[in-house]
Scaffold this active site. Structure first.
Site, PDB file in Angstrom:
ATOM      1  N   THR A  49      22.525 -51.613 -54.904  1.00  0.00           N
ATOM      2  CA  THR A  49      23.035 -52.755 -54.143  1.00  0.00           C
ATOM      3  C   THR A  49      22.215 -52.999 -52.889  1.00  0.00           C
ATOM      4  O   THR A  49      21.937 -54.150 -52.522  1.00  0.00           O
ATOM      5  CB  THR A  49      24.501 -52.513 -53.736  1.00  0.00           C
ATOM      6  OG1 THR A  49      25.246 -52.154 -54.895  1.00  0.00           O
ATOM      7  CG2 THR A  49      25.117 -53.743 -53.103  1.00  0.00           C
ATOM      8  N   THR A  50      21.795 -51.920 -52.208  1.00  0.00           N
ATOM      9  CA  THR A  50      21.018 -52.044 -50.973  1.00  0.00           C
ATOM     10  C   THR A  50      19.675 -52.714 -51.224  1.00  0.00           C
ATOM     11  O   THR A  50      19.084 -53.299 -50.316  1.00  0.00           O
ATOM     12  CB  THR A  50      20.842 -50.663 -50.331  1.00  0.00           C
ATOM     13  OG1 THR A  50      22.132 -50.080 -50.139  1.00  0.00           O
ATOM     14  CG2 THR A  50      20.130 -50.731 -48.991  1.00  0.00           C
ATOM     15  N   TYR A 112      34.260 -57.951 -60.957  1.00  0.00           N
ATOM     16  CA  TYR A 112      34.787 -59.302 -61.142  1.00  0.00           C
ATOM     17  C   TYR A 112      35.755 -59.431 -62.329  1.00  0.00           C
ATOM     18  O   TYR A 112      36.829 -60.010 -62.185  1.00  0.00           O
ATOM     19  CB  TYR A 112      33.666 -60.344 -61.279  1.00  0.00           C
ATOM     20  CG  TYR A 112      34.188 -61.768 -61.224  1.00  0.00           C
ATOM     21  CD1 TYR A 112      34.621 -62.313 -60.027  1.00  0.00           C
ATOM     22  CD2 TYR A 112      34.269 -62.541 -62.381  1.00  0.00           C
ATOM     23  CE1 TYR A 112      35.130 -63.612 -59.978  1.00  0.00           C
ATOM     24  CE2 TYR A 112      34.778 -63.820 -62.344  1.00  0.00           C
ATOM     25  CZ  TYR A 112      35.207 -64.356 -61.142  1.00  0.00           C
ATOM     26  OH  TYR A 112      35.717 -65.633 -61.090  1.00  0.00           O
ATOM     27  N   TYR A 138      28.604 -45.140 -60.537  1.00  0.00           N
ATOM     28  CA  TYR A 138      28.667 -45.657 -59.167  1.00  0.00           C
ATOM     29  C   TYR A 138      30.019 -46.324 -58.968  1.00  0.00           C
ATOM     30  O   TYR A 138      30.316 -47.348 -59.590  1.00  0.00           O
ATOM     31  CB  TYR A 138      27.516 -46.641 -58.924  1.00  0.00           C
ATOM     32  CG  TYR A 138      27.436 -47.229 -57.534  1.00  0.00           C
ATOM     33  CD1 TYR A 138      28.089 -46.641 -56.452  1.00  0.00           C
ATOM     34  CD2 TYR A 138      26.695 -48.379 -57.293  1.00  0.00           C
ATOM     35  CE1 TYR A 138      28.011 -47.186 -55.178  1.00  0.00           C
ATOM     36  CE2 TYR A 138      26.597 -48.930 -56.026  1.00  0.00           C
ATOM     37  CZ  TYR A 138      27.261 -48.334 -54.973  1.00  0.00           C
ATOM     38  OH  TYR A 138      27.181 -48.885 -53.709  1.00  0.00           O
ATOM     39  N   ARG A 143      33.282 -53.565 -53.438  1.00  0.00           N
ATOM     40  CA  ARG A 143      32.491 -54.639 -54.029  1.00  0.00           C
ATOM     41  C   ARG A 143      32.985 -55.019 -55.426  1.00  0.00           C
ATOM     42  O   ARG A 143      32.856 -56.165 -55.845  1.00  0.00           O
ATOM     43  CB  ARG A 143      31.007 -54.228 -54.119  1.00  0.00           C
ATOM     44  CG  ARG A 143      30.300 -54.205 -52.768  1.00  0.00           C
ATOM     45  CD  ARG A 143      28.830 -53.834 -52.926  1.00  0.00           C
ATOM     46  NE  ARG A 143      28.142 -53.818 -51.645  1.00  0.00           N
ATOM     47  CZ  ARG A 143      27.511 -54.857 -51.113  1.00  0.00           C
ATOM     48  NH1 ARG A 143      27.494 -56.007 -51.744  1.00  0.00           N
ATOM     49  NH2 ARG A 143      26.904 -54.749 -49.945  1.00  0.00           N
ATOM     50  N   LYS A 166      28.010 -41.434 -57.741  1.00  0.00           N
ATOM     51  CA  LYS A 166      27.932 -41.873 -56.348  1.00  0.00           C
ATOM     52  C   LYS A 166      29.255 -42.566 -56.061  1.00  0.00           C
ATOM     53  O   LYS A 166      29.598 -43.561 -56.711  1.00  0.00           O
ATOM     54  CB  LYS A 166      26.776 -42.845 -56.132  1.00  0.00           C
ATOM     55  CG  LYS A 166      26.762 -43.469 -54.737  1.00  0.00           C
ATOM     56  CD  LYS A 166      25.728 -44.587 -54.622  1.00  0.00           C
ATOM     57  CE  LYS A 166      25.810 -45.250 -53.247  1.00  0.00           C
ATOM     58  NZ  LYS A 166      24.852 -46.390 -53.122  1.00  0.00           N
ATOM     59  N   ILE A 208      23.716 -40.744 -51.452  1.00  0.00           N
ATOM     60  CA  ILE A 208      22.766 -41.835 -51.659  1.00  0.00           C
ATOM     61  C   ILE A 208      22.963 -42.765 -50.477  1.00  0.00           C
ATOM     62  O   ILE A 208      24.011 -43.393 -50.326  1.00  0.00           O
ATOM     63  CB  ILE A 208      22.983 -42.538 -53.008  1.00  0.00           C
ATOM     64  CG1 ILE A 208      22.634 -41.560 -54.140  1.00  0.00           C
ATOM     65  CG2 ILE A 208      22.124 -43.801 -53.105  1.00  0.00           C
ATOM     66  CD1 ILE A 208      22.840 -42.123 -55.541  1.00  0.00           C
TER      67      ILE A 208
END
Length: 296
Positions: A49-50, A112, A138, A143, A166, A208
């Protein structure tokens, strides 16, 4: 099986530098890779995402991965982000990916469409069955809207190709439950920079990290102080990052950390829409925090 030591410690969740034309800034990416490598980062995470993965094209992702592997001068382990909320599309991406130089994939909980826990198990099982390299789950409910529950993670940990998680859920209770219930060889990696010392204290194996992009040595020292049982030293660094960590996310990630990298001369603070560059106010606050804590 023993714990996979390649992913113990600090993984830098690499940002994607952009130039003023919003194209990939490869010289900036090279400077970033050198910075985190020389700072003691233990492994590299590409296109999480980063890295602004939602707005980076499939071709750009492949090119960024190839460039990172080519410039990985210390041959650090590489984790590549392959995930999504359409299981078939994820499987197609796995089939089309060149895994030379990739040591594991990081795959996010479907977002979503809000699957059930049983749907999450089926999704990740299909990915783990298809992936030629180990899979790190993850969990980031802030999010995705959906939390991957402890029971679900324990069940997925039975899959021989799912080696860890993570977790950026921010729940100390779930972190403790996982430490108590997963197999000893299942990697537990924090996705919350501000909780590393706490999570390591109950049996987690590393992080992470977003902060490690700009401050890899400091975050390496923090994490390894904790992993080696020097919690007083770890806590001192953890508290030094406390206000700083809050500032990073006020205007969404990776807006804040990119501004820090611009201040350090590594790359510009440019991001892709719908994100916007850090405001002048945020930039001033970050720079003051960097000076005050000696992070320049």
């Amino acid at each position: 099986m023993p714990l996979d030591q390649r992913f113990r410690g600090v993984g830098a969740a690499l940002i994607t530098p952009f130039d003023e034309q919003n194209e990939i800034d490869y010289p900036g990416l090279k400077r970033l890779i050198d910075l985190v490598t020389e700072g003691g980062t233990d492994f590299l995470v590409v296109q999480g995402t980063t890295g602004e993965s939602p707005t980076v094209s499939s071709k750009e992702k492949r090119d960024i991965l190839a460039f990172t592997i080519q410039n990985n001068t210390k041959s650090l382990p590489v984790v590549y982000g392959i995930g999504g909320n359409d299981t078939k599309s994820v499987l197609d991406t796995i089939e089309e990916t060149d895994f030379n130089g990739v040591d594991a994939i990081l795959s996010v909980c479907p977002y979503y469409n809000k699957p059930t826990q049983e749907g999450i198990i089926a999704h990740f099982t299909a990915i783990a069955d298809a992936s030629p390299v180990p899979v790190l789950l993850y969990n980031v409910p802030g999010r995705t809207v959906v939390n991957v529950k402890a029971d679900t993670i324990v069940k997925l940990a039975e899959h021989p190709n799912i080696i860890g998680i993570k977790d950026a859920g921010g729940s100390i209770e779930q972190s403790m439950e996982l430490a108590a219930r997963v197999p000893e060889d299942f990697l537990l990696l924090s996705g919350d920079d501000n909780l590393v010392t706490t999570m390591v204290s109950v049996g987690w194996h590393g992080v992470i990290s977003v902060i490690a992009n700009a401050f890899p040595k400091e975050f390496h020292d923090l994490t390894w102080h904790a992993l080696e049982g020097r919690f007083k030293e770890a806590a001192k660094l953890q508290l030094a990052f406390l206000e700083f960590d809050t500032l990073l996310y006020i205007e969404s990630n990776p807006v804040g950390i990119k501004k820090c990298l611009e201040i350090k001369g590594i790359c510009s603070a440019d991001v892709r829409l719908p994100l916007l560059k850090a405001s002048k106010e945020l930039g001033e606050k970050l720079e003051k925090a960097m000076v005050r804590e000696g992070f320049m």
